[in-house]
Design a protein around this motif. Structure first.
Motif, PDB file in Angstrom:
ATOM      1  N   GLY A 164       4.920   0.749  -6.234  1.00  0.00           N
ATOM      2  CA  GLY A 164       4.973   1.896  -5.345  1.00  0.00           C
ATOM      3  C   GLY A 164       3.972   2.948  -5.738  1.00  0.00           C
ATOM      4  O   GLY A 164       3.056   2.698  -6.535  1.00  0.00           O
ATOM      5  N   TRP A 165       4.142   4.145  -5.211  1.00  0.00           N
ATOM      6  CA  TRP A 165       3.196   5.210  -5.506  1.00  0.00           C
ATOM      7  C   TRP A 165       3.844   6.580  -5.371  1.00  0.00           C
ATOM      8  O   TRP A 165       4.905   6.738  -4.750  1.00  0.00           O
ATOM      9  CB  TRP A 165       1.966   5.120  -4.602  1.00  0.00           C
ATOM     10  CG  TRP A 165       2.186   5.379  -3.150  1.00  0.00           C
ATOM     11  CD1 TRP A 165       2.223   6.580  -2.509  1.00  0.00           C
ATOM     12  CD2 TRP A 165       2.382   4.405  -2.117  1.00  0.00           C
ATOM     13  NE1 TRP A 165       2.417   6.425  -1.159  1.00  0.00           N
ATOM     14  CE2 TRP A 165       2.516   5.097  -0.896  1.00  0.00           C
ATOM     15  CE3 TRP A 165       2.437   3.010  -2.116  1.00  0.00           C
ATOM     16  CZ2 TRP A 165       2.714   4.432   0.323  1.00  0.00           C
ATOM     17  CZ3 TRP A 165       2.639   2.358  -0.906  1.00  0.00           C
ATOM     18  CH2 TRP A 165       2.776   3.065   0.281  1.00  0.00           C
ATOM     19  N   VAL A 166       3.160   7.545  -5.952  1.00  0.00           N
ATOM     20  CA  VAL A 166       3.519   8.956  -5.814  1.00  0.00           C
ATOM     21  C   VAL A 166       2.264   9.685  -5.353  1.00  0.00           C
ATOM     22  O   VAL A 166       1.197   9.535  -5.963  1.00  0.00           O
ATOM     23  CB  VAL A 166       4.022   9.563  -7.139  1.00  0.00           C
ATOM     24  CG1 VAL A 166       4.313  11.054  -6.963  1.00  0.00           C
ATOM     25  CG2 VAL A 166       5.257   8.830  -7.643  1.00  0.00           C
ATOM     26  N   SER A 167       2.381  10.460  -4.293  1.00  0.00           N
ATOM     27  CA  SER A 167       1.240  11.243  -3.816  1.00  0.00           C
ATOM     28  C   SER A 167       1.662  12.692  -3.650  1.00  0.00           C
ATOM     29  O   SER A 167       2.779  12.980  -3.199  1.00  0.00           O
ATOM     30  CB  SER A 167       0.715  10.690  -2.489  1.00  0.00           C
ATOM     31  OG  SER A 167       1.615  10.943  -1.428  1.00  0.00           O
ATOM     32  N   TYR A 168       0.754  13.573  -4.014  1.00  0.00           N
ATOM     33  CA  TYR A 168       1.002  15.006  -3.860  1.00  0.00           C
ATOM     34  C   TYR A 168      -0.270  15.659  -3.330  1.00  0.00           C
ATOM     35  O   TYR A 168      -1.376  15.392  -3.819  1.00  0.00           O
ATOM     36  CB  TYR A 168       1.391  15.659  -5.187  1.00  0.00           C
ATOM     37  CG  TYR A 168       1.396  17.180  -5.117  1.00  0.00           C
ATOM     38  CD1 TYR A 168       2.358  17.854  -4.379  1.00  0.00           C
ATOM     39  CD2 TYR A 168       0.398  17.927  -5.747  1.00  0.00           C
ATOM     40  CE1 TYR A 168       2.354  19.243  -4.293  1.00  0.00           C
ATOM     41  CE2 TYR A 168       0.384  19.313  -5.672  1.00  0.00           C
ATOM     42  CZ  TYR A 168       1.367  19.966  -4.934  1.00  0.00           C
ATOM     43  OH  TYR A 168       1.339  21.335  -4.833  1.00  0.00           O
ATOM     44  N   THR A 209       2.804  18.833  -0.026  1.00  0.00           N
ATOM     45  CA  THR A 209       3.314  17.576   0.515  1.00  0.00           C
ATOM     46  C   THR A 209       3.499  16.596  -0.636  1.00  0.00           C
ATOM     47  O   THR A 209       2.536  16.257  -1.331  1.00  0.00           O
ATOM     48  CB  THR A 209       2.350  16.964   1.546  1.00  0.00           C
ATOM     49  OG1 THR A 209       2.129  17.904   2.610  1.00  0.00           O
ATOM     50  CG2 THR A 209       2.935  15.691   2.137  1.00  0.00           C
ATOM     51  N   LEU A 210       4.739  16.167  -0.850  1.00  0.00           N
ATOM     52  CA  LEU A 210       5.061  15.220  -1.914  1.00  0.00           C
ATOM     53  C   LEU A 210       5.707  13.986  -1.300  1.00  0.00           C
ATOM     54  O   LEU A 210       6.661  14.095  -0.521  1.00  0.00           O
ATOM     55  CB  LEU A 210       6.016  15.849  -2.930  1.00  0.00           C
ATOM     56  CG  LEU A 210       6.590  14.902  -4.003  1.00  0.00           C
ATOM     57  CD1 LEU A 210       5.484  14.443  -4.958  1.00  0.00           C
ATOM     58  CD2 LEU A 210       7.720  15.577  -4.765  1.00  0.00           C
ATOM     59  N   ASN A 211       5.198  12.809  -1.654  1.00  0.00           N
ATOM     60  CA  ASN A 211       5.785  11.543  -1.202  1.00  0.00           C
ATOM     61  C   ASN A 211       5.965  10.619  -2.397  1.00  0.00           C
ATOM     62  O   ASN A 211       5.035  10.439  -3.198  1.00  0.00           O
ATOM     63  CB  ASN A 211       4.887  10.861  -0.173  1.00  0.00           C
ATOM     64  CG  ASN A 211       4.872  11.589   1.154  1.00  0.00           C
ATOM     65  OD1 ASN A 211       5.883  11.669   1.839  1.00  0.00           O
ATOM     66  ND2 ASN A 211       3.708  12.132   1.508  1.00  0.00           N
ATOM     67  N   GLY A 237      14.090  -0.811  -1.409  1.00  0.00           N
ATOM     68  CA  GLY A 237      13.018   0.156  -1.191  1.00  0.00           C
ATOM     69  C   GLY A 237      13.580   1.552  -1.003  1.00  0.00           C
ATOM     70  O   GLY A 237      14.728   1.726  -0.569  1.00  0.00           O
ATOM     71  N   ALA A 238      12.774   2.536  -1.336  1.00  0.00           N
ATOM     72  CA  ALA A 238      13.172   3.930  -1.143  1.00  0.00           C
ATOM     73  C   ALA A 238      11.925   4.780  -1.006  1.00  0.00           C
ATOM     74  O   ALA A 238      10.881   4.473  -1.598  1.00  0.00           O
ATOM     75  CB  ALA A 238      14.024   4.433  -2.306  1.00  0.00           C
ATOM     76  N   ASN A 239      12.013   5.823  -0.210  1.00  0.00           N
ATOM     77  CA  ASN A 239      10.945   6.810  -0.192  1.00  0.00           C
ATOM     78  C   ASN A 239      11.544   8.196   0.033  1.00  0.00           C
ATOM     79  O   ASN A 239      12.528   8.372   0.756  1.00  0.00           O
ATOM     80  CB  ASN A 239       9.875   6.503   0.857  1.00  0.00           C
ATOM     81  CG  ASN A 239      10.397   6.349   2.257  1.00  0.00           C
ATOM     82  OD1 ASN A 239      10.602   5.230   2.719  1.00  0.00           O
ATOM     83  ND2 ASN A 239      10.592   7.453   2.971  1.00  0.00           N
ATOM     84  N   PHE A 240      10.911   9.161  -0.644  1.00  0.00           N
ATOM     85  CA  PHE A 240      11.344  10.549  -0.560  1.00  0.00           C
ATOM     86  C   PHE A 240      10.151  11.386  -0.145  1.00  0.00           C
ATOM     87  O   PHE A 240       9.036  11.204  -0.652  1.00  0.00           O
ATOM     88  CB  PHE A 240      11.874  11.035  -1.905  1.00  0.00           C
ATOM     89  CG  PHE A 240      12.186  12.511  -1.924  1.00  0.00           C
ATOM     90  CD1 PHE A 240      13.333  13.009  -1.313  1.00  0.00           C
ATOM     91  CD2 PHE A 240      11.315  13.413  -2.529  1.00  0.00           C
ATOM     92  CE1 PHE A 240      13.606  14.376  -1.312  1.00  0.00           C
ATOM     93  CE2 PHE A 240      11.593  14.773  -2.540  1.00  0.00           C
ATOM     94  CZ  PHE A 240      12.741  15.256  -1.933  1.00  0.00           C
TER      95      PHE A 240
END
Length: 791
Positions: free
Chosen positions: A631-635, A662-664, A678-681
């Motif tokens: 997965g990934w983290v983007s800000y 914006t945080l994903n 799976g999960a996304n925030f």
């Protein structure tokens, strides 16, 4: 003159890598299971430490001195292949079929490109998402959605649930060029923005350009979303489908001539109206509320040098009872791939695109003498040849041109009352955009690579009915808040009213600063000649597309971006990290006078205000590529502002697409071969809006009013949401064949009432007072179950 200028530029570029070579090897790299060309597959010569990657169609070319060499073919998710090749001075053709890795289900790869392409490649501000990854992201009502998936990437957002399209680095929806097999799609959403028009069963490749845009692309100032359709299984019959809560889908692909010709047909249809029909009575008994689409493609490999493709998309949304509306896209693309030689490759494309909508007060034609009907559309026709010349393994030249015609029907209405008919609306417009480009990608040394080029575009605007308008200053008033009115000018039919030409230079640099790290920089200028007229918080299907005119100048954007990219981990590329900063300067930005009337108003241009804009920010990205947990983290930290004369006291203000934070967070976990999760925030700063600062009272009722020219003086509350999903794979699919899976998902797990907008109105109990009302499109958690199958 244009040809001479581009010819001179081409002559300057061409010698950079022009070294006589004695042998060239070329061919196609394809998936052994279905015959699809692999995009971005790596071809590497061990002994020389040089290589190349395949283009959009899986074609590659390498030129070296005679000798014995080892060619290594690799692509993420496929078993690596090595071939011993003897270069004897004669050109050779070598086609490769790569088999998917057997451990593909155990280890999910986030992208389909080479594992270190993010570091070594020249591209920056570019994101690719493999369709297999998109399928694993929890989605609304369990339905895989391409556009919602890209909104989880850095620099991409939307103004809220139920909004059409997406926003990139502070740009508007109309500033994104969405391409489906090279044809533009003007509305990328179904069901008011909840689902995209792209059927995941028919999608092969997804690529989003936010900056560093190569010279072959143009026409929009914020981004390019390039979607390529699958070509169809050339080996065997394959059937895919899914049954969900909202809609079902089915795709069929098979060879027409094994290994030479194949097709794919994919269809979707929602059935909300069918499920609801037993509960509807009276005037609502004939309610229509559905969408459908059909995607199809056929290709024929005539011989080793010629392949032809024909693809199309046809989709429509229908909403209403007796009064309602519908809208839809239609595209047709025909392409010809021709290999002139082992070094020269041609892709020639012609396409047709039509976006239209209808608003009708009498859908069932029950009251023809007392009805209202409004139609609008935009039509494109184009021809575009693109050439790729592989000068050396370290130097690739691209060049081409395009003729693109526009036909605008911004809005025509017919109103009937007691048999009397009246027609009104905006006049048709047309324009022709001519463009040509040349670009070069050159690996100067093992540490330095550059990509540079230029695009020239010219737009000629015509008024079909022989009439156009000029703005004339008048005293400002309620009727003319901008201080302008319009004066009609008569010209001969199809006469040129305005002509614009723009040079659009492009440059990108990759400086390798370590074994698995690099520094990148890019600059691009883009011009845009079409505009979406919308003065609402979110774009809707009924917004109007219009041309650049003598009053509406083309939008121009200059963007500079810098970035650091580093891969690390036990295998060197287990984790990808990047940090990018960007600054975008925009000219000829459009805003609207208070109470501007845009629809069916032939004089709408008098209500337009013009100025400039800027957008800047920083994007952080961390991605885990392999293992059970991926997965990934983007800000993204960003700001986008406008400076429009006559608004906000002539000072800068944040525009309606501004999102400060914006945080994903996106994650997938493969527990076993049977179960995965799976999960996304998502957390996003609320969008700006203008709250009324005054009111007036009429007949005992308070009416809130915003101060004239006020923009973005407050924000809606922040947006945040958690989605989860679980996938259970079955041993068999339908009829005891193939494979299948159950997908269980929950959208908006903790029941967050995210605000879409806030408006003010008179208080119900005391009409002399006003109150603010928050509107939420999805105000509760949404569970769903979907059954997917393939055989």
């Amino acid at each position: 003159m244009l040809v001479k200028k581009l010819g001179l530029f081409l002559f300057m570029l061409f010698p950079l890598g022009l070294i006589a070579q004695k042998a060239t090897i070329s061919g196609y790299v394809k998936d052994a299971s279905n015959g699809e060309g692999l995009i971005g597959a790596s071809i590497y010569i061990k002994e020389l430490k040089v290589g190349n990657v395949t283009n959009t169609y899986g074609f590659y070319s390498l030129s070296v001195q005679p000798g014995d060499f080892t060619l290594v073919f690799s692509s993420s998710g496929y078993a690596k292949q090595e071939r011993k090749v003897t270069f004897s001075g004669k050109n050779q053709t070598l086609n490769i079929e790569m088999k998917p890795e057997s451990n593909e289900l155990a280890e999910v790869r986030v992208t389909a490109k080479a594992v270190d392409e993010n570091v070594k490649g020249i591209e920056m501000s570019v994101n690719k998402i493999d369709i297999k990854t998109i399928r694993k992201i929890p989605a609304l009502l369990g339905e895989v959605d391409l556009v919602r998936a890209i909104q989880l990437l850095p620099g991409v957002s939307t103004v809220g649930e139920g909004a059409t399209g997406f926003n990139v680095r502070g740009g508007g929806v109309d500033q994104n060029l969405v391409l489906l097999d090279d044809a533009p799609v003007y509305n990328s959403s179904h069901l008011f923005g909840f689902f995209s028009v792209f059927n995941p069963d028919a999608v092969k490749d997804v690529k989003l350009f936010k900056g560093g845009i190569p010279s072959q692309y143009g026409g929009r100032v914020s981004s390019i979303l390039d979607v390529k359709m699958k070509e169809g299984n050339a080996k065997k019959l394959e059937v895919n489908g899914g049954i969900g809560v909202i809609f079902s889908r089915l795709s069929i692909e098979a060879p027409l001539i094994k290994d030479k010709a194949s097709f794919i047909v994919a269809a979707r249809r929602s059935y909300i109206d069918i499920l609801a029909k037993p509960f509807l009575t009276g005037n609502n008994a004939d309610a229509a509320f559905n969408f459908y689409d059909l995607t199809a493609k056929v290709n024929y490999n005539i011989n080793t040098k010629n392949t032809v493709f024909l693809s199309g998309y046809f989709g429509r949304d229908v909403f209403g009872t007796g009064f309602g509306f519908n809208w839809g896209n239609s595209t047709v693309s025909a392409r010809w791939n021709h290999v002139f030689s082992n070094k020269l490759f041609l892709n020639a494309t012609t396409f047709y695109s039509n976006y239209d909508y209808l608003l009708d007060s009498d859908l069932k034609n029950k009251r023809p003498s007392d009805a209202f009907r409004w139609t609008s559309n935009i039509v494109n026709l184009s021809f575009k040849p693109d050439f790729t010349y592989y000068v050396t393994p370290d130097n690739t030249l691209t060049f081409g041109a395009q003729v693109l015609s526009y036909q605008f029907s911004p809005g025509k209405a017919t109103a009937s009352s007691n048999g009397d008919k009246r027609e009104f609306g905006q006049a048709d417009k047309s324009g022709v955009e001519l463009s040509a480009y040349v670009g070069d990608e050159w690996k100067i040394s093992p540490r330095i690579s550059v990509q540079y080029g230029v695009r020239y575009s010219n737009y000629d605007y015509k008024s079909d009915n022989g009439v156009y308008y000029e703005r004339v200053p008048v005293p400002a008033s309620i009727e003319n808040p901008t201080g302008y009115t319009l004066k009609m000018i008569q010209v001969s039919p199809n006469a040129s009213v305005a002509n614009y030409g723009n040079w659009e230079p492009r440059f990108a640099l990759n400086l390798k600063v370590g074994e698995n790290s690099s520094f990148k920089a890019s600059y691009n200028r883009l011009a845009q000649y079409v505009h979406l007229m919308s003065n609402t918080a979110a774009s809707t299907p009924l917004d109007v597309w219009t041309s650049s005119t003598n009053i509406i100048k083309p939008q121009i954007a200059d963007q500079v971006a810098l970035g650091l990219f580093k891969n690390w981990g036990e295998n060197g590329n287990d984790y990808e990290t990047s940090v990018e900063v960007y600054y975008k300067d925009m000219q000829n930005q459009i805003d609207y006078a208070d109470r501007a009337n845009l629809f069916l108003n032939p004089l709408f241009e008098k209500d337009l205000l013009f100025g400039k804009g800027r957008a800047y920010g920083a994007e952080f990205f961390v991605k885990k590529n392999v293992g059970k947990l991926t997965g990934w983290v983007s800000y993204t930290l960003a700001r986008t502002e406008r400076l429009i004369e006559g608004l906000n006291n002539n000072d800068w203000y944040v525009n309606r697409y501004d999102r400060t934070h914006t945080l994903n967070v996106v994650g997938q976990y493969a527990l076993s071969a049977k179960w995965s999760f799976g999960a996304n925030f998502a957390y996003i700063t609320g969008v700006p809006y203008s709250i009324p600062s005054q009111k007036y009272i009429y007949e005992g009722v308070a009416y809130p009013q915003t101060a004239v020219g006020t923009r973005g003086n407050i924000r809606v509350p922040d947006y945040h949401r958690l989605d989860i999903s679980a996938t259970k794979k079955n041993k068999k699919a339908l009829f005891g064949k193939g494979s299948s899976e159950w997908v269980f998902s929950v959208y908006n797990v903790y029941n967050r009432k995210n605000p879409f907008s806030i408006y003010t109105q008179a208080n119900d109990s005391n009409t002399l007072k006003t109150e603010a009302v928050q509107l939420s499109i999805i105000g509760s958690f949404v569970p769903a179950v979907t059954y997917n199958f393939t055989f």
